[in-house]
Design a protein around this motif. Structure first.
Motif, PDB file in Angstrom:
ATOM      1  N   ILE A 224      -5.407 -37.729 -42.207  1.00  0.00           N
ATOM      2  CA  ILE A 224      -6.764 -37.290 -41.861  1.00  0.00           C
ATOM      3  C   ILE A 224      -7.765 -38.404 -42.154  1.00  0.00           C
ATOM      4  CG2 ILE A 224      -8.586 -35.638 -42.451  1.00  0.00           C
ATOM      5  CD1 ILE A 224      -6.334 -33.580 -42.974  1.00  0.00           C
ATOM      6  N   ASN A 225      -7.581 -39.086 -43.286  1.00  0.00           N
ATOM      7  CA  ASN A 225      -8.448 -40.236 -43.600  1.00  0.00           C
ATOM      8  C   ASN A 225      -8.338 -41.324 -42.534  1.00  0.00           C
ATOM      9  OD1 ASN A 225      -9.202 -38.923 -45.942  1.00  0.00           O
ATOM     10  ND2 ASN A 225      -8.029 -40.243 -47.316  1.00  0.00           N
ATOM     11  N   ARG A 226      -7.117 -41.669 -42.161  1.00  0.00           N
ATOM     12  CA  ARG A 226      -6.891 -42.768 -41.223  1.00  0.00           C
ATOM     13  C   ARG A 226      -7.408 -42.453 -39.822  1.00  0.00           C
ATOM     14  NH1 ARG A 226      -1.724 -43.024 -43.962  1.00  0.00           N
ATOM     15  NH2 ARG A 226      -0.815 -41.686 -42.368  1.00  0.00           N
ATOM     16  N   GLU A 227      -7.081 -41.262 -39.343  1.00  0.00           N
ATOM     17  CA  GLU A 227      -7.321 -40.960 -37.930  1.00  0.00           C
ATOM     18  C   GLU A 227      -8.645 -40.249 -37.671  1.00  0.00           C
ATOM     19  OE1 GLU A 227      -4.001 -39.140 -35.951  1.00  0.00           O
ATOM     20  OE2 GLU A 227      -2.539 -40.344 -37.059  1.00  0.00           O
ATOM     21  N   LEU A 228      -9.156 -39.543 -38.670  1.00  0.00           N
ATOM     22  CA  LEU A 228     -10.361 -38.742 -38.456  1.00  0.00           C
ATOM     23  C   LEU A 228     -11.521 -39.169 -39.356  1.00  0.00           C
ATOM     24  CD1 LEU A 228      -8.747 -35.183 -38.127  1.00  0.00           C
ATOM     25  CD2 LEU A 228      -9.279 -36.816 -36.312  1.00  0.00           C
ATOM     26  N   GLY A 229     -11.332 -40.246 -40.100  1.00  0.00           N
ATOM     27  CA  GLY A 229     -12.413 -40.736 -40.946  1.00  0.00           C
ATOM     28  C   GLY A 229     -12.704 -39.839 -42.132  1.00  0.00           C
ATOM     29  N   GLY A 230     -11.682 -39.225 -42.680  1.00  0.00           N
ATOM     30  CA  GLY A 230     -11.865 -38.391 -43.877  1.00  0.00           C
ATOM     31  C   GLY A 230     -11.965 -39.245 -45.125  1.00  0.00           C
ATOM     32  N   ASN A 231     -12.481 -38.645 -46.183  1.00  0.00           N
ATOM     33  CA  ASN A 231     -12.522 -39.363 -47.464  1.00  0.00           C
ATOM     34  C   ASN A 231     -11.801 -38.576 -48.556  1.00  0.00           C
ATOM     35  OD1 ASN A 231     -14.394 -37.342 -47.875  1.00  0.00           O
ATOM     36  ND2 ASN A 231     -15.999 -38.664 -48.713  1.00  0.00           N
ATOM     37  N   PHE A 232     -10.681 -37.944 -48.167  1.00  0.00           N
ATOM     38  CA  PHE A 232      -9.824 -37.297 -49.159  1.00  0.00           C
ATOM     39  C   PHE A 232      -9.403 -38.312 -50.220  1.00  0.00           C
ATOM     40  CE2 PHE A 232      -8.915 -33.894 -46.045  1.00  0.00           C
ATOM     41  CZ  PHE A 232      -8.888 -32.795 -46.878  1.00  0.00           C
ATOM     42  N   GLN A 233      -9.363 -37.884 -51.454  1.00  0.00           N
ATOM     43  CA  GLN A 233      -8.760 -38.637 -52.545  1.00  0.00           C
ATOM     44  C   GLN A 233      -7.505 -37.876 -52.960  1.00  0.00           C
ATOM     45  OE1 GLN A 233     -11.559 -40.232 -55.558  1.00  0.00           O
ATOM     46  NE2 GLN A 233     -13.185 -39.321 -54.299  1.00  0.00           N
ATOM     47  N   PRO A 234      -6.353 -38.228 -52.393  1.00  0.00           N
ATOM     48  CA  PRO A 234      -5.139 -37.446 -52.613  1.00  0.00           C
ATOM     49  C   PRO A 234      -4.760 -37.273 -54.081  1.00  0.00           C
ATOM     50  CG  PRO A 234      -4.847 -38.890 -50.741  1.00  0.00           C
ATOM     51  CD  PRO A 234      -6.147 -39.286 -51.385  1.00  0.00           C
ATOM     52  N   GLU A 235      -5.175 -38.221 -54.935  1.00  0.00           N
ATOM     53  CA  GLU A 235      -4.854 -38.087 -56.356  1.00  0.00           C
ATOM     54  C   GLU A 235      -5.547 -36.883 -56.991  1.00  0.00           C
ATOM     55  OE1 GLU A 235      -8.315 -41.024 -56.036  1.00  0.00           O
ATOM     56  OE2 GLU A 235      -6.440 -40.604 -54.950  1.00  0.00           O
ATOM     57  N   ASN A 236      -6.518 -36.310 -56.302  1.00  0.00           N
ATOM     58  CA  ASN A 236      -7.213 -35.120 -56.807  1.00  0.00           C
ATOM     59  C   ASN A 236      -6.535 -33.821 -56.402  1.00  0.00           C
ATOM     60  OD1 ASN A 236      -9.185 -36.611 -58.103  1.00  0.00           O
ATOM     61  ND2 ASN A 236     -10.601 -36.560 -56.360  1.00  0.00           N
ATOM     62  N   PHE A 237      -5.332 -33.943 -55.807  1.00  0.00           N
ATOM     63  CA  PHE A 237      -4.592 -32.761 -55.374  1.00  0.00           C
ATOM     64  C   PHE A 237      -3.201 -32.754 -56.006  1.00  0.00           C
ATOM     65  CE2 PHE A 237      -7.877 -33.162 -52.265  1.00  0.00           C
ATOM     66  CZ  PHE A 237      -8.188 -31.856 -51.894  1.00  0.00           C
ATOM     67  N   GLN A 238      -2.742 -31.568 -56.344  1.00  0.00           N
ATOM     68  CA  GLN A 238      -1.425 -31.369 -56.968  1.00  0.00           C
ATOM     69  C   GLN A 238      -0.506 -30.658 -55.988  1.00  0.00           C
ATOM     70  OE1 GLN A 238      -1.615 -29.229 -60.651  1.00  0.00           O
ATOM     71  NE2 GLN A 238       0.591 -29.010 -60.862  1.00  0.00           N
ATOM     72  N   HIS A 239       0.696 -31.206 -55.800  1.00  0.00           N
ATOM     73  CA  HIS A 239       1.700 -30.570 -54.945  1.00  0.00           C
ATOM     74  C   HIS A 239       2.357 -29.420 -55.711  1.00  0.00           C
ATOM     75  CE1 HIS A 239       5.964 -30.635 -53.181  1.00  0.00           C
ATOM     76  NE2 HIS A 239       5.186 -30.123 -52.246  1.00  0.00           N
TER      77      HIS A 239
END
Length: 321
Positions: A224-239
């Protein structure tokens, strides 16, 4: 800078991200895991010691390729594989079909052009005389792109890898009904089902010690960051994967560790997350044989046989239209 798209110009990916992240509860569709990086990560998952599914189905195909070839030897056919991926398991069947000189064309279908290009190149190098027609897109739109078959040529559809487990029972019924509607009497469908078993084995397959499955889920945020210009910080999410033994549902979530906002430029969308709010990422349903029989009945299909691995962890069910 990514220029925001209008609603009418949004790609299917963008529309589905907008819909999923604007819903309550939030969700993302697992089919979008498979960009180039997602393909690479899934190849790693299939090699993990915990991920029994690939090994079990490979055993089934190696053991029963001769049985399937015997069923198909009397007339030419179009072999259609939905979600072909890298075709690693299917090559076991193709090798046997080539050895037996069966008359067929191969139509691998996948949403990923990257993986289809790789598959076509690999197959042409190994079997230059094999007729390969890659079809990019969703299953049913791709099927409509197929050239017409001659009257005596039947379709044999492969839907392997427990992909049907990514659907609810209702969606699986609808999917098989739609598939049956595009086929003719006597056509065959081979569907992979992961079977109910020790919950510890199932959960470990989606919570591997090397954390590759975690990275596979988080890669969708990177996409989503790459293709849609999102600014997700994946380290702020837990699987967070879970298994429910009654329903057979294995679920994967990404859980926000903090209160946060994510902006997606192409959608002009700000998504607010409360601490410990989840994104529903994936369903992987496990079946028993009674459920498979019931599903076939609902879809108007006949079960011809079950091909199973020696531990009966997995089955490829052969249906006839």
């Amino acid at each position: 800078m990514i220029v925001p798209e209008t609603t009418t110009k949004l790609s299917a990916f963008a529309q589905d991200v907008q819909n999923g992240l604007s819903s309550q509860p939030k969700f993302l569709q697992s089919k979008y895991f498979y960009d180039a990086e997602g393909d690479r990560l899934f190849q790693k998952i299939m090699d993990l010691p915990e991920y029994y599914l690939t090994r079990c189905e490979a055993e089934i195909l190696q053991t029963h390729a001769v049985d399937l070839a015997a069923l198909l030897r009397n007339q030419p056919f179009d072999l259609v594989e939905l979600g072909a991926g890298d075709g690693l398991k299917t090559r076991v069947l193709l090798a046997h079909f080539q050895e037996k000189q069966l008359q067929y064309r191969y139509f691998p279908v996948d949403i990923s052009r990257n993986i289809l290009d790789h598959l076509e190149e690999t197959l042409q190098q190994r079997w230059p005389d094999l007729s390969v027609f890659p079809l990019e897109g969703d299953y049913f739109s791709a099927l409509k792109k197929m050239p017409a078959s001659e009257a005596n040529v039947r379709k044999v559809v492969l839907f392997l890898g427990s992909t049907i487990g990514n659907m609810t029972m209702a969606d699986a019924e609808s999917f098989l009904q739609q598939l049956r509607a595009q086929l003719a009497p006597g056509d065959l469908i081979l569907v992979g089902f992961d079977l109910k078993k020790n919950p510890e084995l199932i959960l470990a397959a989606y919570n591997d010690s090397a954390k590759v499955t975690r990275d596979f889920n988080l890669n969708l945020l990177h996409r989503i960051n790459r293709e849609l210009g999102g600014n997700f910080q994946p380290e702020n999410f837990q699987h967070w994967p879970l298994y429910q033994p009654i329903t057979g549902h294995t679920k994967s979530y990404l859980i926000s560790k903090i209160d946060q906002e994510v902006y997606i430029e192409a959608l002009n969308l700000t998504v607010k997350f409360a601490a410990w709010e989840a994104i529903d990422m994936e369903l992987s349903k496990k079946y028993d044989f009674a459920e498979i029989e019931h599903l076939a009945t609902l879809a108007g299909l006949k079960v011809l046989t079950y091909f199973k691995d020696r531990k009966e962890y997995f089955t490829d069910a052969l249906f006839m239209v």
